[in-house]
Design an enzyme around this catalytic site. Structure first.
Site, PDB file in Angstrom:
ATOM      1  N   HIS A   1      32.232 -51.065 -36.181  1.00  0.00           N
ATOM      2  CA  HIS A   1      31.093 -52.133 -36.142  1.00  0.00           C
ATOM      3  C   HIS A   1      30.483 -52.898 -36.557  1.00  0.00           C
ATOM      4  CE1 HIS A   1      31.281 -49.344 -32.028  1.00  0.00           C
ATOM      5  NE2 HIS A   1      30.630 -48.500 -32.622  1.00  0.00           N
TER       6      HIS A   1
ATOM      7  N   HIS B   1      34.171 -45.234 -28.916  1.00  0.00           N
ATOM      8  CA  HIS B   1      33.632 -46.933 -29.248  1.00  0.00           C
ATOM      9  C   HIS B   1      35.232 -47.991 -29.853  1.00  0.00           C
ATOM     10  CE1 HIS B   1      30.172 -44.628 -29.704  1.00  0.00           C
ATOM     11  NE2 HIS B   1      29.636 -45.009 -28.399  1.00  0.00           N
TER      12      HIS B   1
ATOM     13  N   ASP C   1      33.600 -38.741 -31.006  1.00  0.00           N
ATOM     14  CA  ASP C   1      33.236 -38.617 -29.980  1.00  0.00           C
ATOM     15  C   ASP C   1      33.848 -38.553 -28.543  1.00  0.00           C
ATOM     16  OD1 ASP C   1      33.779 -41.257 -31.199  1.00  0.00           O
ATOM     17  OD2 ASP C   1      31.666 -42.002 -31.302  1.00  0.00           O
TER      18      ASP C   1
HETATM   19  N1  Q9C Z   1      21.181 -43.987 -27.774  1.00  0.00           N
HETATM   20  C1  Q9C Z   1      29.521 -44.899 -33.903  1.00  0.00           C
HETATM   21  O1  Q9C Z   1      30.185 -44.058 -33.151  1.00  0.00           O
HETATM   22  N2  Q9C Z   1      24.011 -46.679 -28.959  1.00  0.00           N
HETATM   23  N3  Q9C Z   1      28.928 -45.995 -33.434  1.00  0.00           N
HETATM   24  C2  Q9C Z   1      24.267 -46.222 -28.292  1.00  0.00           C
HETATM   25  C3  Q9C Z   1      22.617 -44.522 -27.223  1.00  0.00           C
HETATM   26  C4  Q9C Z   1      25.565 -47.604 -29.821  1.00  0.00           C
HETATM   27  C5  Q9C Z   1      28.248 -45.478 -31.605  1.00  0.00           C
HETATM   28  C6  Q9C Z   1      23.088 -46.022 -27.424  1.00  0.00           C
HETATM   29  C7  Q9C Z   1      26.737 -46.406 -30.054  1.00  0.00           C
HETATM   30  C8  Q9C Z   1      27.106 -46.352 -31.853  1.00  0.00           C
HETATM   31  C9  Q9C Z   1      29.998 -45.334 -35.103  1.00  0.00           C
HETATM   32 ZN    ZN Z   2      31.832 -44.464 -31.865  1.00  0.00          ZN
END
Ligand code: Q9C
Ligand code: ZN
Length: 345
Positions: free
Chosen positions: A162, A200, A287
């Site tokens: 990201h 993601h 994930d």
């Molecule tokens: N509490 C990666 O998997 N936040 N990043 C979501 C959930 C963003 C995930 C809120 C999730 C980012 C590298």
């Molecule tokens: Zn992710």
């Protein structure tokens, strides 16, 4: 498979993130990699420390002012008030659209907003050291590929996909996959593919190579209409200028089954095979697992063996870079399953 790992990641251990406006325990935590390290060790993989310095390539992939901010952020924060040592800073204001982002304010929280896409990427005392060490690990991996090793696994955190040219977000600070790809290019690979299978969309990686035909970015992810990062990852994002046609997004609805996911995965593999990459960087998020607490696909642990096996059919030097995956208990099994599938095809 050779695994590259350093305990420096443990210095990045923010206690909380913000979720539904409340502070909750961080999902992206050191335990993730401790479990993965233990599983890799148990299975007898050779684990080595990074030997390369990534700073020069970090400076090519990210802006000078962003790197400078990251390096000094914690000291700046604590210099404002020694009590801040025990407090996590969060941004509260962002330069959206017509607001100015050319100017770096003197206020620390405003700087944090300038360099963040969300309020979910907390900084800690050891964040820079950990992020830099992850960079060192992937540069070491890229060098090994250059020296003829067919595959390496970079067991790193914080994740990277990201993080863009001059911003952090989604638990990411330095774009590990992007710096691996740059290093591979510099060591002679004319065509590099980054295959991102984290749940993601890797908006940062896409951004960094959006105009580059020599780095193909392919991503399968939760549809941004309903899933983070919301503002990137749609199928009409195909690249720009010379890079047009070298960015492929495959968004899938929340609730996508394992069968549907593998259909997309196999079509992505045939697209990548037609590109004939000299090397593949796999942004490996776990994930997509059914038990992941923040994601909405439903792969089972044994599906990760299939992923490894199918990736091996590309018959191309491959560097795995760890991204997300928050079902901590099963992470060790899921990671080693990918490696086993790749090695035992
Ligand atoms: N509490 C990666 O998997 N936040 N990043 C979501 C959930 C963003 C995930 C809120 C999730 C980012 C590298
Ligand atoms: Zn992710």
């Amino acid at each position: 498979m050779i695994v590259i790992y350093t305990p420096d990641h443990k210095g990045h251990a923010p206690v909380h993130e913000i979720y539904r406006g409340e502070r909750v325990p961080s999902f992206e935590k050191p335990d993730r990699l401790v479990i993965i390290y233990d599983a890799l060790k148990d299975r007898g993989h050779e684990i080595i420390n990074p030997t390369a310095d990534s700073l020069a390539i970090i400076e090519e992939v990210h802006s000078a002012r962003y790197i400078n901010f990251l390096k000094t952020a914690w000291d700046t924060w604590v210099s404002i008030d020694p009590e801040n040592e025990h407090i996590q800073p969060f941004p509260s204001v962002w330069p959206v659209r017509t607001l100015r982002s050319d100017n770096e304010p003197l206020n620390f929280i405003a700087q944090l907003g300038l360099y963040s896409m969300d309020n979910g990427t907390p900084i800690d005392r050891g964040t820079w050291t950990a992020a830099k060490a992850a960079g060192d690990a992937v540069i070491t991996g890229a060098q090994m590929l250059h020296n003829g090793v067919h595959s390496v696994f970079c067991a790193v955190r914080p994740p990277g996909h990201h993080a863009g040219y001059d911003y952090m977000g989604g638990y990411c600070f330095i774009n590990n996959a992007a710096i691996a790809a740059r290093k591979l290019q510099q060591s002679g690979c004319k065509r590099v593919c980054i295959f991102d299978i984290d749940f993601h969309h890797g908006n940062g990686t896409q951004d960094i190579f959006y105009e580059s035909p020599d780095v193909l970015y392919v991503s399968i992810h939760g549809d941004p209409k309903t899933e983070f990062p919301f503002f990137s990852g749609y199928s009409d994002e195909k690249g720009l200028g010379d890079g047009y046609g070298y960015n492929l997004n495959i968004p899938l609805a929340a609730g996508t089954t394992s069968h549907q996911w593998f259909e997309a995965f196999r079509s992505a593999i045939s697209f990548i095979t037609r590109y004939k990459p000299d090397a593949v960087v796999v942004s490996l998020g776990l994930d997509t697992f059914e038990g992941d607490p923040i994601s909405k696909f439903s792969l089972l642990s044994e599906d990760f063996i299939k992923i490894g096996r199918d990736l091996h059919t590309m018959n191309t030097p491959t560097i795995f870079v760890l991204e997300g995956g928050y079902a901590v208990k099963e992470l060790g099994t899921n990671v080693t399953n990918v490696i086993d599938g790749f090695e035992n095809h």
